[in-house]
Enzyme design. Structure first.
Site, PDB file in Angstrom:
ATOM      1  N   ARG A 232       0.736  -1.272  -0.105  1.00  0.00           N
ATOM      2  CA  ARG A 232       0.049  -0.009  -0.090  1.00  0.00           C
ATOM      3  C   ARG A 232       0.911   1.268  -0.098  1.00  0.00           C
ATOM      4  O   ARG A 232       0.472   2.331  -0.577  1.00  0.00           O
ATOM      5  CB  ARG A 232      -0.932  -0.098   1.061  1.00  0.00           C
TER       6      ARG A 232
ATOM      7  N   GLU B  72       1.245  -6.456  12.780  1.00  0.00           N
ATOM      8  CA  GLU B  72      -0.034  -6.704  13.771  1.00  0.00           C
ATOM      9  C   GLU B  72      -0.757  -8.159  13.446  1.00  0.00           C
ATOM     10  O   GLU B  72      -1.184  -8.523  14.565  1.00  0.00           O
ATOM     11  CB  GLU B  72      -1.076  -5.581  13.478  1.00  0.00           C
TER      12      GLU B  72
HETATM   13  O1  LIG Z   1       3.270  -1.397  11.769  1.00  0.00           O
HETATM   14  P1  LIG Z   1       3.060  -2.952  11.173  1.00  0.00           P
HETATM   15  O2  LIG Z   1       2.440  -3.804  12.360  1.00  0.00           O
HETATM   16  O3  LIG Z   1       4.180  -3.627  10.572  1.00  0.00           O
HETATM   17  O4  LIG Z   1       1.845  -3.054  10.371  1.00  0.00           O
HETATM   18  C1  LIG Z   1       1.762  -1.948   9.014  1.00  0.00           C
HETATM   19  C2  LIG Z   1       1.845  -2.793   7.729  1.00  0.00           C
HETATM   20  O5  LIG Z   1       0.665  -3.560   7.604  1.00  0.00           O
HETATM   21  C3  LIG Z   1       0.118  -3.485   6.368  1.00  0.00           C
HETATM   22  O6  LIG Z   1       0.720  -3.822   5.273  1.00  0.00           O
HETATM   23  P2  LIG Z   1       0.497  -5.680   5.030  1.00  0.00           P
HETATM   24  O7  LIG Z   1       1.551  -6.272   5.274  1.00  0.00           O
HETATM   25  O8  LIG Z   1      -0.720  -6.130   5.462  1.00  0.00           O
HETATM   26  O9  LIG Z   1       0.560  -5.909   3.396  1.00  0.00           O
HETATM   27  P3  LIG Z   1      -0.140  -5.196   2.173  1.00  0.00           P
HETATM   28  O10 LIG Z   1       0.260  -3.679   2.260  1.00  0.00           O
HETATM   29  O11 LIG Z   1       0.544  -5.905   1.075  1.00  0.00           O
HETATM   30  O12 LIG Z   1      -1.470  -5.368   2.508  1.00  0.00           O
HETATM   31  C4  LIG Z   1       0.449  -1.990   6.170  1.00  0.00           C
HETATM   32  O13 LIG Z   1       0.230  -1.665   4.838  1.00  0.00           O
HETATM   33  C5  LIG Z   1       1.638  -1.818   6.697  1.00  0.00           C
HETATM   34  O14 LIG Z   1       2.543  -1.951   5.695  1.00  0.00           O
HETATM   35  N1  LIG Z   2      -5.606  -2.463  11.571  1.00  0.00           N
HETATM   36  C1  LIG Z   2      -4.897  -2.289  10.378  1.00  0.00           C
HETATM   37  N2  LIG Z   2      -5.706  -1.766   9.275  1.00  0.00           N
HETATM   38  C2  LIG Z   2      -5.341  -1.796   8.003  1.00  0.00           C
HETATM   39  N3  LIG Z   2      -3.866  -2.263   7.657  1.00  0.00           N
HETATM   40  C3  LIG Z   2      -3.105  -2.651   8.613  1.00  0.00           C
HETATM   41  N4  LIG Z   2      -1.903  -2.965   8.722  1.00  0.00           N
HETATM   42  C4  LIG Z   2      -1.512  -3.565  10.097  1.00  0.00           C
HETATM   43  N5  LIG Z   2      -2.693  -3.061  10.928  1.00  0.00           N
HETATM   44  C5  LIG Z   2      -3.601  -2.702  10.204  1.00  0.00           C
END
Ligand SMILES: O=P(O)(O)OC[C@H]1O[C@H](OP(=O)(O)OP(=O)(O)O)[C@H](O)[C@@H]1O
Ligand SMILES: Nc1ncnc2[nH]cnc12
Length: 177
Positions: free
Chosen positions: A65, A102
């Site tokens: 993202r 998370e």
């Molecule tokens: O601070 P954190 O606990 O590390 O979480 C944040 C990350 O989690 C989500 O990505 P995700 O790994 O779900 O991947 P995506 O962007 O490919 O959906 C979000 O886009 C951040 O990159």
């Molecule tokens: N609560 C949340 N919502 C969307 N993206 C996330 N990535 C990690 N935690 C998330």
């Protein structure tokens, strides 16, 4: 007139129990679908970087993202964009860091020749939760001897204290929950 931050907040949806029970998922897709909201997000990021980090050389965005906002911001600033990807997606020589987030575990990679030593970097992602993802990306950049100026996120989940975990790196968020 509605402020840019109010406009952004109106375009974030919350889904309870996604992708796992207990997670309140903050969905930024409506921002992407609204040209005024997306422009507001990039305007606010641009203003922050021009004010606080005018010396920036490159924007580094996180898979996936962070890719939705990073190239738009880099283009506004007239500088390049570099992707940090989940493991196994980038060709050539890469450096890798493992991390927890998370709702799971993953590994991030960057191409070894994507960033030169001493280049000044601003990182961008959509959301800061535990900080695991941004910490791993900062670690990759430090291993390439780049200088991390700071991190940008659209959304910060305050209760998870990601900003504390990221220290000494700083994080600027547009919306806090
Ligand atoms: O601070 P954190 O606990 O590390 O979480 C944040 C990350 O989690 C989500 O990505 P995700 O790994 O779900 O991947 P995506 O962007 O490919 O959906 C979000 O886009 C951040 O990159
Ligand atoms: N609560 C949340 N919502 C969307 N993206 C996330 N990535 C990690 N935690 C998330």
């Amino acid at each position: 007139m509605e402020s840019k931050l109010q406009l952004l907040r109106k375009h974030v949806r919350t889904f309870p129990d996604f992708p796992k029970p207990g997670i309140q998922f903050r969905d930024i897709c409506p921002i992407l679908k609204s040209p005024p909201a997306l422009t507001a997000a990039i305007d606010l990021f641009e203003e922050q970087v021009r004010t606080i980090h005018p010396q920036v050389d490159l924007i580094v965005g996180l898979d996936a993202r962070g890719f939705l906002f990073g190239p738009l911001l880099a283009q506004r600033l007239g500088i390049g964009f570099v992707p940090v990807r989940k493991r196994g997606k980038l060709p050539g020589t890469t450096v890798t860091a493992a991390y927890d987030l998370e709702y799971g575990k993953a590994e991030l990679e960057i191409q070894e020749d994507a960033v030169s030593p001493a280049q000044k970097i601003v990182l961008i992602d959509d959301l800061l939760a535990t900080g695991g993802t941004l910490c791993a990306a900062c670690e990759l950049l430090l291993r390439l001897k780049a200088q991390v100026l700071g991190c940008l996120v659209l959304i910060e989940l305050k209760d998870l204290r990601g900003a504390e975990r990221l220290k000494p790196h700083t994080v600027f968020s547009l919306l806090q929950y």
